[in-house]
Design a protein around this motif. Structure first.
Motif, short mmCIF file in Angstrom:
data_model
loop_
_atom_site.label_atom_id
_atom_site.label_comp_id
_atom_site.label_asym_id
_atom_site.label_seq_id
_atom_site.Cartn_x
_atom_site.Cartn_y
_atom_site.Cartn_z
N PRO A 7 0.81 -1.22 0.00
CA PRO A 7 0.00 0.00 0.00
C PRO A 7 0.84 1.27 0.00
CG PRO A 7 -0.76 -1.52 1.69
CD PRO A 7 0.49 -2.09 1.11
N TYR A 8 1.94 1.27 0.73
CA TYR A 8 2.81 2.45 0.78
C TYR A 8 3.52 2.65 -0.56
CZ TYR A 8 1.81 1.61 5.66
OH TYR A 8 1.17 1.37 6.83
N PHE A 9 3.87 1.54 -1.20
CA PHE A 9 4.48 1.62 -2.52
C PHE A 9 3.51 2.24 -3.52
CE2 PHE A 9 5.63 -0.34 -6.63
CZ PHE A 9 6.92 0.15 -6.75
N LEU A 10 2.22 1.86 -3.43
CA LEU A 10 1.22 2.46 -4.31
C LEU A 10 1.13 3.97 -4.11
CD1 LEU A 10 -1.83 0.02 -4.33
CD2 LEU A 10 -0.30 0.57 -6.20
N THR A 11 1.11 4.38 -2.85
CA THR A 11 1.07 5.82 -2.56
C THR A 11 2.28 6.53 -3.14
OG1 THR A 11 -0.19 5.45 -0.54
CG2 THR A 11 1.00 7.53 -0.70
N PHE A 12 3.44 5.94 -2.97
CA PHE A 12 4.67 6.54 -3.47
C PHE A 12 4.67 6.60 -5.00
CE2 PHE A 12 9.18 6.47 -4.60
CZ PHE A 12 9.58 7.63 -3.95
N ILE A 13 4.25 5.54 -5.64
CA ILE A 13 4.18 5.51 -7.11
C ILE A 13 3.20 6.57 -7.60
CG2 ILE A 13 3.44 4.13 -9.10
CD1 ILE A 13 6.21 3.45 -8.06
N GLY A 14 2.08 6.72 -6.90
CA GLY A 14 1.11 7.74 -7.28
C GLY A 14 1.70 9.13 -7.23
N SER A 18 2.25 11.69 -10.30
CA SER A 18 1.72 13.04 -10.21
C SER A 18 2.79 14.07 -10.54
CB SER A 18 1.17 13.29 -8.81
OG SER A 18 0.83 14.63 -8.62
N GLY A 19 4.00 13.85 -10.04
CA GLY A 19 5.08 14.80 -10.27
C GLY A 19 5.63 14.76 -11.68
N VAL A 20 5.76 13.60 -12.23
CA VAL A 20 6.38 13.44 -13.55
C VAL A 20 5.40 13.78 -14.66
CG1 VAL A 20 7.39 11.77 -15.13
CG2 VAL A 20 8.05 11.75 -12.74
N HIS A 21 4.18 13.30 -14.55
CA HIS A 21 3.20 13.46 -15.63
C HIS A 21 2.15 14.53 -15.33
CE1 HIS A 21 4.86 10.09 -17.79
NE2 HIS A 21 4.76 9.34 -16.71
N LEU A 29 -5.89 8.46 -6.66
CA LEU A 29 -6.48 7.13 -6.83
C LEU A 29 -5.59 6.05 -6.21
CD1 LEU A 29 -8.63 5.25 -8.10
CD2 LEU A 29 -7.17 5.15 -10.11
N LEU A 30 -4.30 6.08 -6.52
CA LEU A 30 -3.40 5.07 -5.97
C LEU A 30 -3.28 5.19 -4.45
CD1 LEU A 30 -0.59 4.91 -8.67
CD2 LEU A 30 -2.40 3.26 -8.23
N THR A 31 -3.33 6.40 -3.93
CA THR A 31 -3.29 6.57 -2.48
C THR A 31 -4.56 6.02 -1.83
OG1 THR A 31 -1.87 8.50 -2.69
CG2 THR A 31 -3.06 8.25 -0.62
N VAL A 32 -5.71 6.28 -2.44
CA VAL A 32 -6.97 5.73 -1.89
C VAL A 32 -6.92 4.21 -1.89
CG1 VAL A 32 -9.44 5.48 -2.35
CG2 VAL A 32 -8.38 7.73 -2.43
N ILE A 33 -6.42 3.62 -2.96
CA ILE A 33 -6.28 2.15 -3.01
C ILE A 33 -5.33 1.68 -1.90
CG2 ILE A 33 -5.43 0.21 -4.36
CD1 ILE A 33 -6.40 1.74 -6.87
N GLY A 34 -4.21 2.39 -1.74
CA GLY A 34 -3.26 2.03 -0.69
C GLY A 34 -3.86 2.15 0.70
N ILE A 62 4.17 9.97 3.85
CA ILE A 62 4.75 9.83 2.51
C ILE A 62 4.38 11.05 1.66
CG2 ILE A 62 4.66 8.49 0.36
CD1 ILE A 62 4.31 5.98 2.14
N TRP A 63 3.12 11.47 1.71
CA TRP A 63 2.68 12.65 0.94
C TRP A 63 3.44 13.89 1.40
CZ3 TRP A 63 -0.62 14.20 -2.95
CH2 TRP A 63 -1.32 13.19 -3.59
N ILE A 64 3.53 14.10 2.69
CA ILE A 64 4.17 15.31 3.21
C ILE A 64 5.65 15.35 2.83
CG2 ILE A 64 4.87 16.49 5.33
CD1 ILE A 64 2.15 15.53 6.51
N VAL A 65 6.35 14.25 3.05
CA VAL A 65 7.78 14.21 2.74
C VAL A 65 8.03 14.40 1.26
CG1 VAL A 65 9.80 12.68 2.68
CG2 VAL A 65 8.44 12.84 4.76
N CYS A 66 7.27 13.73 0.43
CA CYS A 66 7.52 13.80 -1.01
C CYS A 66 7.05 15.11 -1.64
CB CYS A 66 6.87 12.62 -1.72
SG CYS A 66 7.67 11.07 -1.33
N LYS A 67 6.01 15.72 -1.11
CA LYS A 67 5.50 16.97 -1.69
C LYS A 67 6.23 18.20 -1.17
CE LYS A 67 2.32 15.84 -4.56
NZ LYS A 67 2.42 16.19 -5.95
#
Length: 173
Positions: A7-14, A18-21, A29-34, A62-67
């Motif tokens: 689940p955490y991997f899904l959030t990170f991939i999402g 989001s950042g690349v594309h 969506l991926l975070t909700v699934i995670g 994960i969201w806070i650190v990555c964003k």
């Protein structure tokens, strides 16, 4: 282990998508699934409310650190990837040098470190007819007899896990 990290991997991939594309809907969506995956996994593993909240809070972290701290997140990810690769290489090296011989079947056949092959008192042939142990010499050799008076003799090399072959027949227990 994958069910805990998935689940955490899904959030990170999402977040990466989001950042690349520039596609935030995919990140959400991926975070909700995670998050749902984490909730269901926590319920199935019997976590209490605090445990589930902590598990779910990791998605927010994960969201806070990555964003808000993308360089810190990148360094963290690089360290995690390096750690996983290092552990994998270490596991291969350890199994290669300290894994022992290729005699895996022999180790499984022996019981209690005595070198004695363990046969149960009753085994069954291909037709599920019972054979009773008649003799066991303690060195992995045993003889069995069925109710018709037929007998077979097993050597240690005849045994493979929970099965054996002798006299042109296959036996299991």
């Amino acid at each position: 282990m994958i069910s805990l990290l998935g689940p955490y991997f899904l959030t990170f991939i999402g977040i990466i998508i989001s950042g690349v594309h520039d596609f935030p809907a995919m990140a959400i969506l991926l975070t909700v699934i995670g998050v749902l995956w984490t909730l269901i996994g926590g319920k199935m593993k019997g976590y209490d409310k605090v445990g589930i909240l902590i598990s779910e809070a990791i998605h927010a972290v994960i969201w806070i650190v990555c964003k808000f701290f993308p360089m810190f997140g990148a360094k963290l990810l690089g360290g995690a990837v390096g750690l996983v690769i290092g552990i994998a290489i270490l596991a291969v090296v350890v199994s290669f040098f300290f894994g022992g011989s290729s005699d895996q079947d022999t180790r499984q056949q022996t019981g209690g470190g005595t070198g004695e092959v363990i046969y149960p008192s009753t085994i069954y042939d291909e037709d599920n007819r019972a054979w009773q142990k008649m003799h066991d010499n303690g060195r992995g050799e045993a003889s069995f007899q069925n109710d018709r008076g037929e007998s077979v003799y097993f050597y240690p090399s005849n045994k493979y896990g929970n099965s054996a072959s002798a006299g042109g027949r296959k036996f299991h227990w």
